[in-house]
Design a protein around this motif. Structure first.
Motif, PDB file in Angstrom:
ATOM      1  N   ALA A  95       0.829  -1.213   0.000  1.00  0.00           N
ATOM      2  CA  ALA A  95       0.000   0.000   0.000  1.00  0.00           C
ATOM      3  C   ALA A  95       0.855   1.252   0.000  1.00  0.00           C
ATOM      4  CB  ALA A  95      -0.921   0.002   1.215  1.00  0.00           C
ATOM      5  N   ALA A  96       2.072   1.130   0.485  1.00  0.00           N
ATOM      6  CA  ALA A  96       2.970   2.288   0.533  1.00  0.00           C
ATOM      7  C   ALA A  96       3.841   2.398  -0.701  1.00  0.00           C
ATOM      8  CB  ALA A  96       3.850   2.209   1.781  1.00  0.00           C
ATOM      9  N   GLY A  97       4.329   1.269  -1.205  1.00  0.00           N
ATOM     10  CA  GLY A  97       5.296   1.335  -2.294  1.00  0.00           C
ATOM     11  C   GLY A  97       5.148   0.328  -3.396  1.00  0.00           C
ATOM     12  N   GLY A  98       3.984  -0.315  -3.499  1.00  0.00           N
ATOM     13  CA  GLY A  98       3.806  -1.320  -4.536  1.00  0.00           C
ATOM     14  C   GLY A  98       4.407  -2.661  -4.132  1.00  0.00           C
ATOM     15  N   CYS A  99       4.275  -3.625  -5.011  1.00  0.00           N
ATOM     16  CA  CYS A  99       4.751  -4.980  -4.697  1.00  0.00           C
ATOM     17  C   CYS A  99       6.275  -5.049  -4.638  1.00  0.00           C
ATOM     18  CB  CYS A  99       4.217  -5.985  -5.705  1.00  0.00           C
ATOM     19  SG  CYS A  99       4.249  -7.691  -5.104  1.00  0.00           S
ATOM     20  N   GLN A 100       6.967  -4.088  -5.219  1.00  0.00           N
ATOM     21  CA  GLN A 100       8.423  -4.035  -5.075  1.00  0.00           C
ATOM     22  C   GLN A 100       8.807  -3.954  -3.605  1.00  0.00           C
ATOM     23  OE1 GLN A 100      10.146  -0.397  -6.596  1.00  0.00           O
ATOM     24  NE2 GLN A 100       8.832   0.871  -5.317  1.00  0.00           N
ATOM     25  N   ALA A 101       7.935  -3.358  -2.798  1.00  0.00           N
ATOM     26  CA  ALA A 101       8.199  -3.229  -1.371  1.00  0.00           C
ATOM     27  C   ALA A 101       7.945  -4.528  -0.619  1.00  0.00           C
ATOM     28  CB  ALA A 101       7.324  -2.123  -0.774  1.00  0.00           C
ATOM     29  N   GLU A 102       7.146  -5.410  -1.184  1.00  0.00           N
ATOM     30  CA  GLU A 102       6.845  -6.686  -0.528  1.00  0.00           C
ATOM     31  C   GLU A 102       7.670  -7.817  -1.136  1.00  0.00           C
ATOM     32  OE1 GLU A 102       2.994  -7.700   0.671  1.00  0.00           O
ATOM     33  OE2 GLU A 102       2.272  -5.647   0.857  1.00  0.00           O
ATOM     34  N   ILE A 103       7.363  -8.200  -2.359  1.00  0.00           N
ATOM     35  CA  ILE A 103       8.133  -9.261  -3.009  1.00  0.00           C
ATOM     36  C   ILE A 103       9.575  -8.809  -3.234  1.00  0.00           C
ATOM     37  CG2 ILE A 103       8.411 -10.611  -5.126  1.00  0.00           C
ATOM     38  CD1 ILE A 103       6.177 -11.648  -3.370  1.00  0.00           C
ATOM     39  N   GLY A 104       9.768  -7.547  -3.581  1.00  0.00           N
ATOM     40  CA  GLY A 104      11.122  -7.044  -3.791  1.00  0.00           C
ATOM     41  C   GLY A 104      11.962  -7.126  -2.536  1.00  0.00           C
ATOM     42  N   THR A 105      11.388  -6.714  -1.412  1.00  0.00           N
ATOM     43  CA  THR A 105      12.116  -6.786  -0.154  1.00  0.00           C
ATOM     44  C   THR A 105      12.377  -8.229   0.251  1.00  0.00           C
ATOM     45  OG1 THR A 105      11.183  -4.689   0.633  1.00  0.00           O
ATOM     46  CG2 THR A 105      12.030  -6.195   2.306  1.00  0.00           C
ATOM     47  N   ALA A 106      11.377  -9.080   0.129  1.00  0.00           N
ATOM     48  CA  ALA A 106      11.555 -10.498   0.465  1.00  0.00           C
ATOM     49  C   ALA A 106      12.648 -11.128  -0.392  1.00  0.00           C
ATOM     50  CB  ALA A 106      10.241 -11.249   0.280  1.00  0.00           C
ATOM     51  N   SER A 107      12.665 -10.785  -1.668  1.00  0.00           N
ATOM     52  CA  SER A 107      13.687 -11.313  -2.571  1.00  0.00           C
ATOM     53  C   SER A 107      15.072 -10.824  -2.177  1.00  0.00           C
ATOM     54  CB  SER A 107      13.364 -10.897  -4.014  1.00  0.00           C
ATOM     55  OG  SER A 107      14.236 -11.522  -4.923  1.00  0.00           O
ATOM     56  N   SER A 108      15.154  -9.574  -1.785  1.00  0.00           N
ATOM     57  CA  SER A 108      16.418  -9.003  -1.335  1.00  0.00           C
ATOM     58  C   SER A 108      16.915  -9.711  -0.076  1.00  0.00           C
ATOM     59  CB  SER A 108      16.220  -7.505  -1.059  1.00  0.00           C
ATOM     60  OG  SER A 108      17.413  -6.894  -0.644  1.00  0.00           O
ATOM     61  N   MET A 109      16.009  -9.931   0.860  1.00  0.00           N
ATOM     62  CA  MET A 109      16.349 -10.637   2.085  1.00  0.00           C
ATOM     63  C   MET A 109      16.820 -12.057   1.792  1.00  0.00           C
ATOM     64  SD  MET A 109      12.990  -9.257   4.176  1.00  0.00           S
ATOM     65  CE  MET A 109      13.163 -10.263   5.661  1.00  0.00           C
ATOM     66  N   ALA A 110      16.099 -12.736   0.911  1.00  0.00           N
ATOM     67  CA  ALA A 110      16.441 -14.116   0.563  1.00  0.00           C
ATOM     68  C   ALA A 110      17.791 -14.197  -0.145  1.00  0.00           C
ATOM     69  CB  ALA A 110      15.349 -14.718  -0.313  1.00  0.00           C
ATOM     70  N   ALA A 111      18.051 -13.238  -1.029  1.00  0.00           N
ATOM     71  CA  ALA A 111      19.324 -13.233  -1.755  1.00  0.00           C
ATOM     72  C   ALA A 111      20.501 -13.084  -0.807  1.00  0.00           C
ATOM     73  CB  ALA A 111      19.335 -12.105  -2.790  1.00  0.00           C
ATOM     74  N   GLY A 112      20.353 -12.191   0.172  1.00  0.00           N
ATOM     75  CA  GLY A 112      21.407 -12.018   1.161  1.00  0.00           C
ATOM     76  C   GLY A 112      21.647 -13.284   1.954  1.00  0.00           C
ATOM     77  N   ALA A 113      20.567 -13.950   2.342  1.00  0.00           N
ATOM     78  CA  ALA A 113      20.685 -15.201   3.090  1.00  0.00           C
ATOM     79  C   ALA A 113      21.383 -16.276   2.270  1.00  0.00           C
ATOM     80  CB  ALA A 113      19.298 -15.680   3.519  1.00  0.00           C
ATOM     81  N   LEU A 114      21.032 -16.364   1.002  1.00  0.00           N
ATOM     82  CA  LEU A 114      21.643 -17.365   0.126  1.00  0.00           C
ATOM     83  C   LEU A 114      23.139 -17.109  -0.056  1.00  0.00           C
ATOM     84  CD1 LEU A 114      18.855 -17.596  -2.579  1.00  0.00           C
ATOM     85  CD2 LEU A 114      19.625 -19.488  -1.140  1.00  0.00           C
ATOM     86  N   ALA A 115      23.491 -15.851  -0.239  1.00  0.00           N
ATOM     87  CA  ALA A 115      24.913 -15.517  -0.381  1.00  0.00           C
ATOM     88  C   ALA A 115      25.671 -15.925   0.874  1.00  0.00           C
ATOM     89  CB  ALA A 115      25.081 -14.023  -0.655  1.00  0.00           C
ATOM     90  N   PHE A 116      25.084 -15.666   2.027  1.00  0.00           N
ATOM     91  CA  PHE A 116      25.712 -16.057   3.291  1.00  0.00           C
ATOM     92  C   PHE A 116      25.878 -17.575   3.379  1.00  0.00           C
ATOM     93  CE2 PHE A 116      24.598 -17.850   7.470  1.00  0.00           C
ATOM     94  CZ  PHE A 116      25.784 -17.563   8.156  1.00  0.00           C
ATOM     95  N   LEU A 117      24.809 -18.301   3.087  1.00  0.00           N
ATOM     96  CA  LEU A 117      24.835 -19.758   3.221  1.00  0.00           C
ATOM     97  C   LEU A 117      25.815 -20.425   2.273  1.00  0.00           C
ATOM     98  CD1 LEU A 117      21.025 -20.418   3.722  1.00  0.00           C
ATOM     99  CD2 LEU A 117      22.835 -20.785   5.407  1.00  0.00           C
ATOM    100  N   LYS A 118      26.112 -19.772   1.166  1.00  0.00           N
ATOM    101  CA  LYS A 118      27.067 -20.322   0.199  1.00  0.00           C
ATOM    102  C   LYS A 118      28.479 -19.806   0.440  1.00  0.00           C
ATOM    103  CE  LYS A 118      26.339 -22.589  -2.989  1.00  0.00           C
ATOM    104  NZ  LYS A 118      26.472 -24.065  -3.145  1.00  0.00           N
ATOM    105  N   GLY A 119      28.692 -19.200   1.603  1.00  0.00           N
ATOM    106  CA  GLY A 119      30.043 -18.781   1.958  1.00  0.00           C
ATOM    107  C   GLY A 119      30.433 -17.391   1.533  1.00  0.00           C
TER     108      GLY A 119
END
Length: 289
Positions: free
Chosen positions: A163-187
């Motif tokens: 409602a504040a910033g479109g789906c980029q704020a929801e799926i985009g943020t979740a994707s960003s969070m997930a990408a960071g986690a994946l980078a961490f888990l792969k060393g």
């Protein structure tokens, strides 16, 4: 959370020679006045809820609107045939994203990460890795601290609500969070973590929030898939040494600018985008909305 930027987190990590996840852990301990063990138990509870949500998927359930239900099982059967374009692991990610999104639409228990509408992205990449034995429970908990740190900075500098910033704020943020986690888990190191997060978010800039009939179902459930797959690609790029030419915090700021520029019809009102198509209007009429 006291951190206002990803660079601030990484600066502390450099000063104290600690990993990204521990900097977030330390902040949680300070903010909530809890011990390391208490903080870990809270995060472990989040992970247990994600696992339970994954295991409790029921393809026989359909949302009250009838728009959502069964496609997670349909995708699983397709994956089991062994001839998917994406290969087995990515297909597992797709299955998990769909199933979690459907569970949310069917009012089952999920973890808002960072929102209910984006609840499928992070579990979609973490649950298959965990179940296939690539990572253990402790690594998962550490990865969740990484997601929390990234998500909190985005929430602080921009927003996480459609409602504040479109789906980029929801799926985009979740994707960003997930990408960071994946980078961490792969060393990946701390810089690779934030660049993975930046590239994932940048790839989804401008994604609108246009729920048909105002329900978190169409196109929301399937957008969890693109968020998860996008996270995989962003993490792999970062792990290859590729960086975001735009600094991570500036990408977050750009997301805020884009969100604030969006017309109100594209911010969860159900008035624009696919929510304004002839088919969507037929659905609205059928549901008596």
């Amino acid at each position: 959370m006291s951190y206002q930027s990803l660079e601030e987190i990484n600066e502390l990590c450099r000063e104290q020679n600690i990993p990204f996840w521990r900097a977030v852990l330390k902040d949680d301990m300070n903010e909530r006045t809890v011990s390391e063990e208490e903080s870990f138990l809270t995060m472990e509870g989040m992970w247990n809820a994600m696992l339970s949500a994954s295991e409790d998927y029921d393809e026989r359930l359909h949302s009250s609107s009838g728009l959502v239900g069964g496609i997670g099982g349909q995708m699983e059967r397709y994956r089991e045939r062994g001839d998917t374009l994406c290969g087995d692991f990515v297909s597992r990610v797709i299955v998990q994203a769909l199933q979690m999104g459907e569970s949310n639409a069917c009012m089952k228990r999920i973890v808002a990460a960072p929102t209910a509408g984006a609840c499928g992205v992070i579990p979609a990449v973490l649950v298959p890795m965990y179940k296939e034995g690539h990572i253990d429970r402790e690594q998962i908990i550490q990865a969740l601290y990484v997601t929390a740190g990234i998500g909190q900075v985005i929430a602080s500098r921009a927003f996480i609500a459609g409602a504040a910033g479109g789906c980029q704020a929801e799926i985009g943020t979740a994707s960003s969070m997930a990408a960071g986690a994946l980078a961490f888990l792969k060393g990946g190191d701390n810089e690779q973590i934030v660049h993975a997060a930046a590239m994932a978010l940048k790839n989804l800039l401008g994604l609108v929030c246009d729920p048909v009939a105002g329900l978190v179902e169409v196109p929301c459930v399937k957008r969890n898939v693109i968020g998860a797959v996008n996270a995989l690609s962003a993490a792999d790029m970062a792990l290859a040494g590729i960086t975001s030419q735009i600094p991570p915090d500036q990408v977050i700021d750009a997301m805020k600018e884009v969100g604030e520029s969006m017309h109100v019809s594209l911010r969860e009102t159900g008035e624009g985008g696919v929510a304004n198509t002839p088919r969507a209007k037929e659905i609205v009429a059928r549901l008596g909305k």
